[in-house]
Design an enzyme around this catalytic site. Structure first.
Site, PDB file in Angstrom:
ATOM      1  N   ARG A   5      20.966   1.814   0.121  1.00 20.11           N
ATOM      2  CA  ARG A   5      21.148   3.244  -0.159  1.00 20.11           C
ATOM      3  C   ARG A   5      20.016   4.110   0.380  1.00 20.11           C
ATOM      4  NH1 ARG A   5      22.059   3.186  -6.356  1.00 20.11           N
ATOM      5  NH2 ARG A   5      21.335   1.043  -6.137  1.00 20.11           N
TER       6      ARG A   5
ATOM      7  N   ASN B 220      17.410  -2.536 -20.111  1.00 16.97           N
ATOM      8  CA  ASN B 220      16.461  -3.497 -19.561  1.00 16.97           C
ATOM      9  C   ASN B 220      15.802  -2.881 -18.335  1.00 16.97           C
ATOM     10  OD1 ASN B 220      15.181  -5.881 -18.694  1.00 16.97           O
ATOM     11  ND2 ASN B 220      16.967  -6.456 -17.459  1.00 16.97           N
TER      12      ASN B 220
ATOM     13  N   ASN C 244      16.035   3.736  -5.394  1.00 21.17           N
ATOM     14  CA  ASN C 244      17.186   3.189  -4.674  1.00 21.17           C
ATOM     15  C   ASN C 244      17.652   4.102  -3.559  1.00 21.17           C
ATOM     16  OD1 ASN C 244      17.673   0.762  -6.331  1.00 21.17           O
ATOM     17  ND2 ASN C 244      18.013   2.267  -7.935  1.00 21.17           N
TER      18      ASN C 244
ATOM     19  N   LYS D 234     -14.719  18.251  17.853  1.00 30.11           N
ATOM     20  CA  LYS D 234     -14.450  16.809  17.867  1.00 30.11           C
ATOM     21  C   LYS D 234     -15.713  16.032  18.202  1.00 30.11           C
ATOM     22  CE  LYS D 234     -13.802  13.967  20.997  1.00 30.11           C
ATOM     23  NZ  LYS D 234     -13.506  13.317  22.279  1.00 30.11           N
TER      24      LYS D 234
ATOM     25  N   ALA E  69     -16.988  33.524  21.732  1.00 30.91           N
ATOM     26  CA  ALA E  69     -15.529  33.373  21.717  1.00 30.91           C
ATOM     27  C   ALA E  69     -15.042  32.793  23.038  1.00 30.91           C
ATOM     28  CB  ALA E  69     -14.877  34.729  21.477  1.00 30.91           C
TER      29      ALA E  69
ATOM     30  N   ALA F 250     -21.758  35.855  29.600  1.00 27.96           N
ATOM     31  CA  ALA F 250     -20.322  35.686  29.371  1.00 27.96           C
ATOM     32  C   ALA F 250     -19.604  35.331  30.663  1.00 27.96           C
ATOM     33  CB  ALA F 250     -19.737  36.970  28.786  1.00 27.96           C
TER      34      ALA F 250
HETATM   35  C1  UD1 Z   1      18.481  -5.334 -12.638  1.00 25.61           C
HETATM   36  C2  UD1 Z   1      18.709  -6.022 -13.968  1.00 25.61           C
HETATM   37  C3  UD1 Z   1      19.176  -4.998 -14.991  1.00 25.61           C
HETATM   38  C4  UD1 Z   1      18.171  -3.896 -15.120  1.00 25.61           C
HETATM   39  C5  UD1 Z   1      17.874  -3.281 -13.752  1.00 25.61           C
HETATM   40  C6  UD1 Z   1      16.706  -2.351 -13.872  1.00 25.61           C
HETATM   41  C7  UD1 Z   1      19.451  -8.263 -13.417  1.00 25.61           C
HETATM   42  C8  UD1 Z   1      20.599  -9.178 -13.312  1.00 25.61           C
HETATM   43  N1  UD1 Z   1      19.721  -7.031 -13.807  1.00 25.61           N
HETATM   44  O1  UD1 Z   1      19.745  -4.841 -12.212  1.00 25.61           O
HETATM   45  O2  UD1 Z   1      19.342  -5.622 -16.253  1.00 25.61           O
HETATM   46  O3  UD1 Z   1      18.635  -2.905 -16.008  1.00 25.61           O
HETATM   47  O4  UD1 Z   1      17.510  -4.311 -12.797  1.00 25.61           O
HETATM   48  O5  UD1 Z   1      16.532  -1.630 -12.686  1.00 25.61           O
HETATM   49  O6  UD1 Z   1      18.320  -8.679 -13.181  1.00 25.61           O
HETATM   50  N2  UD1 Z   1      16.239  -8.551  -5.946  1.00 25.61           N
HETATM   51  C9  UD1 Z   1      15.832  -9.624  -5.203  1.00 25.61           C
HETATM   52  N3  UD1 Z   1      16.741 -10.585  -4.877  1.00 25.61           N
HETATM   53  C10 UD1 Z   1      18.042 -10.509  -5.279  1.00 25.61           C
HETATM   54  C11 UD1 Z   1      18.452  -9.394  -6.039  1.00 25.61           C
HETATM   55  C12 UD1 Z   1      17.520  -8.428  -6.358  1.00 25.61           C
HETATM   56  O7  UD1 Z   1      14.674  -9.736  -4.817  1.00 25.61           O
HETATM   57  O8  UD1 Z   1      18.802 -11.440  -4.954  1.00 25.61           O
HETATM   58  C13 UD1 Z   1      15.255  -7.527  -6.292  1.00 25.61           C
HETATM   59  C14 UD1 Z   1      15.563  -6.162  -5.692  1.00 25.61           C
HETATM   60  O9  UD1 Z   1      14.890  -5.998  -4.453  1.00 25.61           O
HETATM   61  C15 UD1 Z   1      15.026  -5.209  -6.736  1.00 25.61           C
HETATM   62  C16 UD1 Z   1      15.165  -5.980  -8.036  1.00 25.61           C
HETATM   63  O10 UD1 Z   1      15.286  -7.336  -7.686  1.00 25.61           O
HETATM   64  O11 UD1 Z   1      13.662  -4.949  -6.533  1.00 25.61           O
HETATM   65  C17 UD1 Z   1      16.340  -5.527  -8.874  1.00 25.61           C
HETATM   66  O12 UD1 Z   1      17.525  -5.762  -8.148  1.00 25.61           O
HETATM   67  P1  UD1 Z   1      18.783  -4.850  -8.309  1.00 25.61           P
HETATM   68  O13 UD1 Z   1      19.864  -5.376  -7.467  1.00 25.61           O
HETATM   69  O14 UD1 Z   1      18.401  -3.433  -8.120  1.00 25.61           O
HETATM   70  O15 UD1 Z   1      19.154  -5.132  -9.822  1.00 25.61           O
HETATM   71  P2  UD1 Z   1      20.090  -4.287 -10.729  1.00 25.61           P
HETATM   72  O16 UD1 Z   1      21.487  -4.667 -10.450  1.00 25.61           O
HETATM   73  O17 UD1 Z   1      19.739  -2.876 -10.648  1.00 25.61           O
HETATM   74 CA    CA Z   2      18.268  -1.611  -9.318  1.00 24.12          CA
END
Ligand code: UD1
Ligand code: CA
Length: 459
Positions: free
Chosen positions: A13, A170, A228, A352, A381, A424
């Site tokens: 996004r 969470n 995001n 500079k 100037a 000048a």
């Molecule tokens: C996750 C939480 C959700 C919480 C939310 C908060 C889970 C299943 N859900 O959801 O409960 O409310 O964050 O923002 O954990 N990432 C990886 N590898 C992956 C997937 C994600 O490194 O395979 C990283 C992403 O880069 C990001 C973070 O984990 O930094 C969160 O991933 P994202 O897909 O945004 O999780 P949410 O679905 O938003």
């Molecule tokens: Ca997220």
């Protein structure tokens, strides 16, 4: 302690070529903010910080950008099968004697104090950071039993209508004892709406195994905001800048409008500093007592001495300015410009890699490059130090108490002796001796009785 930072998500996004965690917030990549906070938590607890960053698409670029951060290791998660799967990739690097704190590369505003409170609340068990929000949509919800104990986390897409009405969400940030965490990660399934291995399912496994789970509600939900999209990045930028402005005012600076100053680095201020609107500070900037910065100035890696005024629309980069000096409006100070006390640099003057001695002035439309200018000298100037012959740059020396007439070209390398006066419009290519008047321009002549040509009659 073990610190795992998740940064493998592709950040679609953002609609950008740049990996999400490299997008700048207050002048530094998102990930740098999280790394600094993680380290400051470890430092407060006097623990060594073993940081593992989980990267995915564009991971090599992320690792390159942080090559200088020692003690940070990168593991690649490919393909990305969920947050639990991401932490699992880091598991072999986690020391079992220390707890593991999971952070997010795209949640950059989280504060060390909040994480320390979470660690205290968790004790030897699991701690998860939650937040209360009027609009919980999109987030995982914290499910508690009748006694208020956390039983599990449910993702929005897997939640019942009743669970969706829960307003405690969470944040994703959690801490867990490492041996158990590794066991739980290995037991995660992907039987859910997204077919992903959810880190959040670790909570129910902890409850099953009788390990205590403490949910700590973040004192300020804005700390847990994630990036995001570009719009969210801009929203977080405002929050950081608001914090920066508050810090400046606490340190004693007067801001014409705290909503219109941007700090992309660090600004140290003395007493009674005034900063007008629209200023941008980058790198490390130091403003001594009573410095005044006019509107729309850009200062990068610059030190400004006490009582100096930097007037509107000036651009100062990599320079040092003494006390009681005046710079601008519309001045450009480039790297290596060094002004002694009481120097005046006026509009459309560029300096500079030059030192300008105490009390000297260049008030209008001049270029001073690769030069040493003594004290009490006046640069007229339109004066240009022609420091570049098209191939090499040359240095020049202009003495003290010199008067350089308007529109002079000083062809470098050149020496101008103390007390010299240059007429000048001169173009000087040879040494200018001390004391005298040097002229290097065509002599003015008048032809008396000269007649203008008359217009020829048409014929
Ligand atoms: C996750 C939480 C959700 C919480 C939310 C908060 C889970 C299943 N859900 O959801 O409960 O409310 O964050 O923002 O954990 N990432 C990886 N590898 C992956 C997937 C994600 O490194 O395979 C990283 C992403 O880069 C990001 C973070 O984990 O930094 C969160 O991933 P994202 O897909 O945004 O999780 P949410 O679905 O938003
Ligand atoms: Ca997220």
């Amino acid at each position: 302690m073990n610190l795992v930072i998740l940064a493998a998500g592709h950040g679609k996004r953002m609609r950008s070529d740049l990996p999400k965690v490299l997008h700048p917030l207050a002048g530094r990549p998102l990930l740098a903010h999280v790394l600094d906070t993680a380290r400051s938590v470890a430092a407060t607890l006097r623990l060594p910080a073993d940081v593992v960053v989980v990267v995915g698409h564009g991971g090599a670029r992320v690792a390159d950008a942080f090559a200088e951060y020692h003690g940070v290791r990168f593991v690649t998660q490919q393909p990305q099968l969920g947050t639990g799967h991401a932490v699992l990739q880091a598991a072999p690097l986690l020391k079992e004697t220390e707890p593991t704190l999971v952070l997010y590369g795209d949640v950059p505003l989280i504060q060390a104090d909040t994480l320390l409170a979470l660690l205290r609340a968790a004790g030897d068990g699991v701690g998860l950071l939650s937040a209360r929000t009027p609009d919980p949509s999109g987030y995982g919800r914290i499910v508690r039993d009748a006694a208020g104990r956390v039983t599990r986390i449910v993702e929005e897409r897997d939640a019942t209508d009743a669970e969706r009405s829960i307003d405690e969400i969470n944040t994703g940030i959690l801490v867990a004892p490492t041996p158990q965490l590794k066991t739980w990660l290995a037991q995660l399934g992907n039987d859910n709406a997204q077919r992903e291995y959810y880190l959040t399912d670790v909570i129910a496994l902890a409850v099953r195994d009788g390990v205590s789970v403490a949910a700590c509600i973040a004192p300020d939900a804005s700390e847990t905001l994630g990036v995001n999209s570009k719009a969210q990045l801009a929203q977080l930028e405002r929050i950081v800048q608001e914090r920066n402005a508050q810090r400046l005012m606490q340190a004693g600076a007067t801001l014409a409008d705290p909503a219109r100053v941007d700090v992309r680095g660090e600004v140290k201020v003395g007493a009674d500093v005034f900063i007008d609107i629209g200023c941008i500070f980058e790198g490390l900037v130091e403003l001594a007592d009573r410095v005044r910065v006019g509107p729309y100035c850009v200062l990068r890696d610059t030190i400004v001495g006490a009582g100096t005024e930097v007037a509107a629309f000036s651009h100062l980069d990599g320079c040092r300015i003494g006390a009681s000096a005046r710079v601008g409006p519309y001045a450009r100070m480039r790297p290596g410009a060094s002004l002694d006390d009481e120097v005046h640099i006026g509009n459309f003057v560029e300096v500079k890699a030059s030192r300008v001695g105490r009390g000297s002035k260049a008030n209008h439309l001049a270029y001073i490059g690769d030069a040493e200018v003594g004290p009490r000298t006046n640069i007229g100037a339109g004066t240009i130090v022609a420091n570049y012959d098209g191939v090499n740059k040359h240095r020049s020396r202009i003495g003290q108490d010199v008067q350089v007439g308007s529109n002079t070209v000083l062809v470098a390398p050149i020496e101008v002796g103390d007390g010299a006066t240059i007429g000048a419009g001169s173009t000087v290519c040879r040494e200018v001796p001390a004391g005298g008047l040097t002229l290097a321009r065509a002599r003015q002549v008048t032809i008396a009785g000269w007649k203008r040509p008359a217009k020829k009659a048409k014929g």
